[in-house]
Design an enzyme around this catalytic site. Structure first.
Site, mmCIF file in Angstrom:
data_model
loop_
_atom_site.group_PDB
_atom_site.id
_atom_site.type_symbol
_atom_site.label_atom_id
_atom_site.label_comp_id
_atom_site.label_asym_id
_atom_site.label_seq_id
_atom_site.Cartn_x
_atom_site.Cartn_y
_atom_site.Cartn_z
ATOM 1 N N ARG A 107 -25.958 -11.387 8.064
ATOM 2 C CA ARG A 107 -26.190 -10.831 6.606
ATOM 3 C C ARG A 107 -24.376 -11.382 5.964
ATOM 4 N NH1 ARG A 107 -26.690 -5.113 8.667
ATOM 5 N NH2 ARG A 107 -26.116 -5.788 10.016
ATOM 6 N N GLU A 148 -13.192 -2.301 10.923
ATOM 7 C CA GLU A 148 -12.859 -1.560 11.052
ATOM 8 C C GLU A 148 -11.318 -2.047 10.143
ATOM 9 O OE1 GLU A 148 -13.003 1.385 14.122
ATOM 10 O OE2 GLU A 148 -15.359 2.228 13.407
ATOM 11 N N GLN A 179 0.205 6.173 1.180
ATOM 12 C CA GLN A 179 -0.307 5.513 -0.055
ATOM 13 C C GLN A 179 -0.800 4.139 -0.067
ATOM 14 O OE1 GLN A 179 2.808 5.966 -2.970
ATOM 15 N NE2 GLN A 179 2.478 3.284 -3.764
ATOM 16 N N ASP A 180 -1.480 4.188 -0.079
ATOM 17 C CA ASP A 180 -2.461 2.383 -0.315
ATOM 18 C C ASP A 180 -1.364 1.665 -1.603
ATOM 19 O OD1 ASP A 180 -3.516 3.002 1.915
ATOM 20 O OD2 ASP A 180 -5.798 3.304 1.702
ATOM 21 N N ASN A 181 -1.591 0.238 -1.899
ATOM 22 C CA ASN A 181 -1.565 -0.355 -2.650
ATOM 23 C C ASN A 181 -2.115 -1.553 -2.444
ATOM 24 O OD1 ASN A 181 0.479 1.197 -3.310
ATOM 25 N ND2 ASN A 181 1.898 0.788 -2.198
ATOM 26 N N ARG A 196 6.628 -11.930 -3.832
ATOM 27 C CA ARG A 196 7.214 -11.161 -3.837
ATOM 28 C C ARG A 196 8.046 -10.429 -2.895
ATOM 29 N NH1 ARG A 196 3.898 -8.605 -8.042
ATOM 30 N NH2 ARG A 196 1.699 -10.164 -8.748
ATOM 31 N N HIS A 239 11.443 -6.984 -0.523
ATOM 32 C CA HIS A 239 11.659 -5.438 -1.355
ATOM 33 C C HIS A 239 11.480 -4.306 0.643
ATOM 34 C CE1 HIS A 239 8.872 -7.364 -4.474
ATOM 35 N NE2 HIS A 239 10.389 -7.281 -4.348
ATOM 36 N N LYS A 276 4.405 -0.490 7.081
ATOM 37 C CA LYS A 276 4.147 -1.148 6.397
ATOM 38 C C LYS A 276 2.999 -1.482 7.479
ATOM 39 C CE LYS A 276 6.604 -1.963 1.894
ATOM 40 N NZ LYS A 276 7.486 -3.847 1.463
ATOM 41 N N TYR A 299 -2.274 -3.120 1.165
ATOM 42 C CA TYR A 299 -0.834 -2.688 2.577
ATOM 43 C C TYR A 299 -0.582 -0.951 2.042
ATOM 44 C CZ TYR A 299 2.680 -2.882 -1.642
ATOM 45 O OH TYR A 299 3.501 -2.628 -2.422
ATOM 46 N N ASP A 323 13.551 -10.166 -8.896
ATOM 47 C CA ASP A 323 13.227 -10.410 -7.965
ATOM 48 C C ASP A 323 14.639 -11.378 -7.354
ATOM 49 O OD1 ASP A 323 11.573 -8.889 -6.527
ATOM 50 O OD2 ASP A 323 9.719 -10.160 -6.264
#
Length: 184
Positions: free
Chosen positions: A23, A28, A47-49, A59, A62, A72, A132, A169
């Site tokens: 299937r 998790e 926080q989730d991004n 990117r 940072h 993170k 993240y 950047d």
């Protein structure tokens, strides 16, 4: 869940237990009790991004400075990226060194990047979606960036991809001028 310290031991490769059948699959992606047990970390994510990028988008690198430094937990849910974590902790034996890993929807690997690291990624596939979790809220006034192409870092970015960065950047600070974490 399998947890493996990388060449900078505070950066952890996390491989979830994946259950595959005809299937599809189930796993998790985060479970606090198992994460704490397997990593010995007592962190809280606030926080989730989610980031979508096309091939060649880079990117980073940072980070946020105290009191809003961020740990993170990163992963890819679509496509493939080259992920980079750069140690900017002055007291670390790995100061100025970095680790790279390929993260993809297919391999389902995750990376734990603690506070005191700059982070970036380059999309290798046609498109990517990158998720993240962070341990501190985003605060624009505390965000910094190190120039991804600084030769002193010696990061081996792929040469067969035209790299695309944001104007911000492309004007990031050289590593020699970056904020350095004195203590954590």
């Amino acid at each position: 869940m399998k947890v493996t310290p990388l060449s900078i031991p505070d950066v952890l490769l996390i491989e979830p237990s994946v259950f595959d059948d005809s299937r599809g699959f189930f796993f998790e992606s985060f479970r606090e009790d198992i994460f704490r047990k397997e990593t010995s970390l007592n962190v809280s994510f606030v926080q989730d991004n989610q980031v979508s990028s096309r091939r060649g988008v880079l990117r980073g690198l940072h980070y946020q400075v105290p009191p809003y430094a961020q740990g993170k937990l990163v992963r890819v849910i679509h496509g493939e990226v080259l992920d980079v974590a750069l140690d900017i902790r002055k007291s670390s034996p790995a100061f100025g060194k970095h680790v790279t890993n390929i993260l993809s929807a297919k391999n389902k690997k995750q990376i734990w990047i603690p506070e005191g690291f700059a982070h970036g990624f380059l999309t290798l596939s046609k498109n990517s979606e990158f998720l993240y979790k962070v341990t501190s809220f985003y605060k624009a006034d505390f965000e910094k960036s190190i120039l991804w192409s600084d030769p002193i870092l010696n990061i081996s970015w792929p040469t067969n991809i035209d790299i695309i960065t944001s104007p911000r950047d492309s004007k990031s600070e050289a590593f020699s001028k970056a904020y350095i974490f004195e203590e954590l």
